[in-house]
Structure formats: C-alpha cells, structure tokens
Design an enzyme around this catalytic site. Structure first.
Site, PDB file in Angstrom:
ATOM      1  N   LYS A   8      -5.064  11.470  -0.735  1.00 30.53           N
ATOM      2  CA  LYS A   8      -4.556  10.108  -0.580  1.00 30.53           C
ATOM      3  C   LYS A   8      -4.695   9.769   0.898  1.00 30.53           C
ATOM      4  O   LYS A   8      -3.966  10.310   1.735  1.00 30.53           O
ATOM      5  CB  LYS A   8      -3.100   9.995  -1.023  1.00 30.53           C
ATOM      6  CG  LYS A   8      -2.570   8.567  -0.900  1.00 30.53           C
ATOM      7  CD  LYS A   8      -1.132   8.462  -1.362  1.00 30.53           C
ATOM      8  CE  LYS A   8      -0.646   7.033  -1.172  1.00 30.53           C
ATOM      9  NZ  LYS A   8       0.807   6.953  -1.364  1.00 30.53           N
ATOM     10  N   ALA A  10      -3.715   7.465   2.787  1.00 25.62           N
ATOM     11  CA  ALA A  10      -2.542   6.956   3.489  1.00 25.62           C
ATOM     12  C   ALA A  10      -1.498   8.037   3.778  1.00 25.62           C
ATOM     13  O   ALA A  10      -0.532   7.789   4.491  1.00 25.62           O
ATOM     14  CB  ALA A  10      -1.897   5.833   2.679  1.00 25.62           C
ATOM     15  N   CYS A  11      -1.699   9.241   3.261  1.00 27.39           N
ATOM     16  CA  CYS A  11      -0.732  10.338   3.401  1.00 27.39           C
ATOM     17  C   CYS A  11      -1.092  11.216   4.594  1.00 27.39           C
ATOM     18  O   CYS A  11      -2.183  11.784   4.649  1.00 27.39           O
ATOM     19  CB  CYS A  11      -0.721  11.160   2.113  1.00 27.39           C
ATOM     20  SG  CYS A  11       0.259  12.673   2.211  1.00 27.39           S
ATOM     21  N   GLU A  12      -0.175  11.353   5.538  1.00 25.91           N
ATOM     22  CA  GLU A  12      -0.420  12.168   6.730  1.00 25.91           C
ATOM     23  C   GLU A  12      -0.680  13.628   6.371  1.00 25.91           C
ATOM     24  O   GLU A  12      -1.582  14.258   6.935  1.00 25.91           O
ATOM     25  CB  GLU A  12       0.765  12.069   7.683  1.00 25.91           C
ATOM     26  CG  GLU A  12       0.574  12.830   8.976  1.00 25.91           C
ATOM     27  CD  GLU A  12       1.731  12.641   9.944  1.00 25.91           C
ATOM     28  OE1 GLU A  12       2.081  13.634  10.623  1.00 25.91           O
ATOM     29  OE2 GLU A  12       2.279  11.528  10.027  1.00 25.91           O
ATOM     30  N   ARG A  15      -4.173  13.840   5.078  1.00 27.41           N
ATOM     31  CA  ARG A  15      -5.158  13.692   6.174  1.00 27.41           C
ATOM     32  C   ARG A  15      -5.238  14.955   7.019  1.00 27.41           C
ATOM     33  O   ARG A  15      -6.325  15.391   7.406  1.00 27.41           O
ATOM     34  CB  ARG A  15      -4.812  12.486   7.048  1.00 27.41           C
ATOM     35  CG  ARG A  15      -5.035  11.152   6.379  1.00 27.41           C
ATOM     36  CD  ARG A  15      -4.937  10.005   7.365  1.00 27.41           C
ATOM     37  NE  ARG A  15      -3.730   9.993   8.162  1.00 27.41           N
ATOM     38  CZ  ARG A  15      -2.610   9.352   7.859  1.00 27.41           C
ATOM     39  NH1 ARG A  15      -2.526   8.654   6.736  1.00 27.41           N
ATOM     40  NH2 ARG A  15      -1.565   9.397   8.668  1.00 27.41           N
TER      41      ARG A  15
END
Length: 141
Positions: A8, A10-12, A15
């Site tokens: 995902k 948008a997920c730190e 990432r």
C-alpha cells in the site's frame, strides 16, 4: 531472487519494507493489494505459509473492522476471509513472499530475514537507522 510484496503506497511501513527489499538489490513484483487483492484461496495459502491465522492479518485501524463486528470471536475463518474479500483494506500489510518464506512485515525489519544481505545503510522514513554502512543490522534498544 523472486520477491512479491502486497503493498500500500500510502503506508509508511509498506514503503520502508519495499525500500529494504530494493536495498538488498532486489526489484520485487509489487502488488497494490487494494487495486488487485489476492484471491480468497491465495490469501488462505499465504497465511498457512506464513504461519498466521486470519485474525492475525486483520487490520482494525482505519478499516470497517468494528462496523462489521469482526471482533466477535465466534466468527469463523471463512467469515473473516469473506470480509477481507469484500473489504481488502482489512488485510494488514505489507505481506512479502520470497523463496525464504512468507511474512507479514510489521515492523518492516521483519523482511530482512527473507532477503539477501543489504547492500549498504538503510534509514527508515522516520529517521531510525536499521542497517549500517557495511550492510549490518543496527542493534535496537
């Protein structure tokens, strides 16, 4: 090495996990699981390989978990898999698949056990140093 990450953007945590995969010199197959969720059968197989229960992969935060009453311990795995199928956001991430195994990489450092050695230092987005200049894990407090 063939690596798949259910990601995902948008997920730190997701990432950071992706960045550690790349820091090991591997370009993974990236599956944005909200756009292309795993099938029910595939998810069930991945969970078995990871040694996880369906409940262990359920995400509560920022999902319809509570609205759907998924905290009810009487719900079967079948019912929980159906809920994830209908609402992929309920699947926690990132889930990483390599020849070394399958793992839910929370925290993101969990991915290191599935990868070749890191090729240099790695610092997470929040500034936490995980890998030193020689590619070795940094001891945590």
């Amino acid at each position: 090495m063939d690596v798949i990450i259910y990601h995902k953007p948008a997920c730190e945590t997701s990432r950071n996990t992706l960045a550690m995969i790349r820091n090991a010199g591997v370009e993974p197959h990236i599956i944005e699981y909200l756009k292309c969720p795993p099938t029910r059968l595939l998810l069930a197989q991945l969970l078995v390989r990871a040694g996880l229960t369906v409940r262990q992969v359920l995400r509560e935060k920022d999902t319809p978990f509570h609205d759907l009453g998924l905290g009810d311990p009487a719900l079967s795995d079948d019912a929980l898999l159906s809920a994830i199928g209908a609402h992929p956001i309920l699947m926690n991430r990132p889930l990483v698949v390599t020849p070394e195994g399958v793992r839910l990489c929370r925290p993101s450092e969990q991915v290191l056990d599935l990868l070749p050695p890191q090729r240099g230092q790695f610092i997470k987005e929040d500034g936490e140093r995980v890998i030193d200049d020689q590619g070795r894990r940094v001891a945590t407090a």
